[in-house]
Scaffold this active site. Structure first.
Site, PDB file in Angstrom:
ATOM      1  N   GLY A   3       0.909  -0.866  -0.464  1.00 58.85           N
ATOM      2  CA  GLY A   3      -0.007  -0.110  -0.161  1.00 58.85           C
ATOM      3  C   GLY A   3       0.864   1.270   0.181  1.00 58.85           C
ATOM      4  O   GLY A   3       2.265   1.364   0.688  1.00 58.85           O
ATOM      5  N   GLN A  10       2.972   9.600   0.771  1.00 61.90           N
ATOM      6  CA  GLN A  10       5.064   9.250   1.217  1.00 61.90           C
ATOM      7  C   GLN A  10       5.297   9.490  -0.370  1.00 61.90           C
ATOM      8  O   GLN A  10       7.113   9.393   0.255  1.00 61.90           O
ATOM      9  CB  GLN A  10       4.752   8.018   1.203  1.00 61.90           C
ATOM     10  CG  GLN A  10       3.524   7.398   2.370  1.00 61.90           C
ATOM     11  CD  GLN A  10       3.305   6.099   2.227  1.00 61.90           C
ATOM     12  OE1 GLN A  10       2.383   4.855   2.021  1.00 61.90           O
ATOM     13  NE2 GLN A  10       4.600   4.772   3.321  1.00 61.90           N
ATOM     14  N   CYS A  16       5.866  -0.102   7.558  1.00 64.46           N
ATOM     15  CA  CYS A  16       5.586   1.281   7.046  1.00 64.46           C
ATOM     16  C   CYS A  16       6.594   1.512   6.225  1.00 64.46           C
ATOM     17  O   CYS A  16       7.789   1.386   6.908  1.00 64.46           O
ATOM     18  CB  CYS A  16       4.887   2.192   7.774  1.00 64.46           C
ATOM     19  SG  CYS A  16       4.788   3.628   6.928  1.00 64.46           S
ATOM     20  N   LEU A  17       6.733   1.321   4.622  1.00 63.77           N
ATOM     21  CA  LEU A  17       7.060   2.033   3.994  1.00 63.77           C
ATOM     22  C   LEU A  17       8.387   3.842   4.169  1.00 63.77           C
ATOM     23  O   LEU A  17       9.587   3.350   4.121  1.00 63.77           O
ATOM     24  CB  LEU A  17       7.070   1.825   2.168  1.00 63.77           C
ATOM     25  CG  LEU A  17       7.178   0.545   1.704  1.00 63.77           C
ATOM     26  CD1 LEU A  17       6.041   1.390   0.549  1.00 63.77           C
ATOM     27  CD2 LEU A  17       7.232  -0.307   1.565  1.00 63.77           C
ATOM     28  N   HIS A  35      -5.106   1.969   7.980  1.00 61.52           N
ATOM     29  CA  HIS A  35      -3.069   2.583   7.544  1.00 61.52           C
ATOM     30  C   HIS A  35      -2.109   3.362   6.864  1.00 61.52           C
ATOM     31  O   HIS A  35      -1.978   4.753   6.847  1.00 61.52           O
ATOM     32  CB  HIS A  35      -2.455   1.305   7.500  1.00 61.52           C
ATOM     33  CG  HIS A  35      -0.470   1.732   7.235  1.00 61.52           C
ATOM     34  ND1 HIS A  35       0.429   1.554   8.051  1.00 61.52           N
ATOM     35  CD2 HIS A  35      -0.440   2.359   6.496  1.00 61.52           C
ATOM     36  CE1 HIS A  35       1.533   1.998   7.714  1.00 61.52           C
ATOM     37  NE2 HIS A  35       1.582   2.276   6.462  1.00 61.52           N
ATOM     38  N   GLU A  36      -3.447   2.864   5.520  1.00 62.83           N
ATOM     39  CA  GLU A  36      -3.298   4.306   4.344  1.00 62.83           C
ATOM     40  C   GLU A  36      -4.180   5.199   4.181  1.00 62.83           C
ATOM     41  O   GLU A  36      -3.676   6.744   4.346  1.00 62.83           O
ATOM     42  CB  GLU A  36      -3.329   3.243   2.876  1.00 62.83           C
ATOM     43  CG  GLU A  36      -2.951   2.846   2.557  1.00 62.83           C
ATOM     44  CD  GLU A  36      -1.017   2.411   3.099  1.00 62.83           C
ATOM     45  OE1 GLU A  36      -0.346   3.493   2.538  1.00 62.83           O
ATOM     46  OE2 GLU A  36      -0.505   1.939   3.327  1.00 62.83           O
ATOM     47  N   HIS A  43      -2.666   7.683   7.108  1.00 65.39           N
ATOM     48  CA  HIS A  43      -1.161   8.604   6.025  1.00 65.39           C
ATOM     49  C   HIS A  43      -1.815   9.842   5.872  1.00 65.39           C
ATOM     50  O   HIS A  43      -1.100  10.622   5.876  1.00 65.39           O
ATOM     51  CB  HIS A  43      -1.057   7.714   4.654  1.00 65.39           C
ATOM     52  CG  HIS A  43       0.385   7.070   5.177  1.00 65.39           C
ATOM     53  ND1 HIS A  43       1.641   7.578   5.626  1.00 65.39           N
ATOM     54  CD2 HIS A  43       0.499   5.371   5.626  1.00 65.39           C
ATOM     55  CE1 HIS A  43       2.552   6.271   6.019  1.00 65.39           C
ATOM     56  NE2 HIS A  43       2.049   5.483   5.549  1.00 65.39           N
TER      57      HIS A  43
HETATM   58 NI    NI Z   1       2.889   3.385   5.448  1.00 65.05          NI
END
Ligand code: NI
Length: 164
Positions: free
Chosen positions: A46, A51, A89-90, A133-134, A137
């Protein structure tokens, strides 16, 4: 299409409340293509527009057992239950952490490809976790905010092997 650098925790763009998208036009579709490409390259399941440094309410998710989704102005409609998840998380590379997420999640948003509102329902799986999660963000929230402190971050590769 382009693979873009992923912003890391500490970058102010990750802490903004992202702006709503007014019109799903070709620039938004191009943004989504860049997001897919960046997400697959990472690799991740995701990604949210902040991001890659774009403060707009756009998210993409691809997890097993669900069609992939690219949502504009996504929102949680309903959520219930709690469960412990092991999340990463990235934007926080090299770490994971145990936090509480919902069991059932119903989200809505505008499908970037059709321009129509869609609802996405998930229960007790990675899609339920990814939706929360997204959508966090685009509200400037990171999963690490739910940890009791920085010591609760677990370095990846340092975890005890727990397998059946
Ligand atoms: Ni994330």
């Amino acid at each position: 299409m382009a693979i873009l650098p992923i912003r890391r925790a500490g970058d102010p763009v990750l802490r903004e409340k992202a702006r709503r998208v007014r019109t799903v036009d070709s620039s938004v579709r191009k943004l989504v293509e860049d997001m897919w490409e960046t997400m697959y390259d990472a690799p991740g399941v995701g990604l949210a527009a902040p991001q890659i440094g774009v403060p707009l309410r756009v998210v993409v998710i691809e997890v097993p057992d669900h069609p992939r989704v690219a949502l504009v102005n996504p929102e949680i409609v309903k959520r219930s239950g709690t469960r412990q998840v092991d999340e990463g998380c990235l934007s926080v590379p090299g770490f994971r952490g145990e936090i509480v997420r919902s069991v059932k999640v119903l989200a809505k948003g505008v499908d970037v490809y059709t321009g129509k509102e869609v609802r996405v329902k998930a229960e007790n799986d990675l899609m339920a976790e990814a939706l929360e999660h997204e959508i966090d963000h685009v509200n400037g929230i990171l999963y690490i905010d739910y940890l009791p402190g920085p010591d609760a971050l677990i370095p990846l590769g340092d975890a005890p092997e727990v397998r059946p």
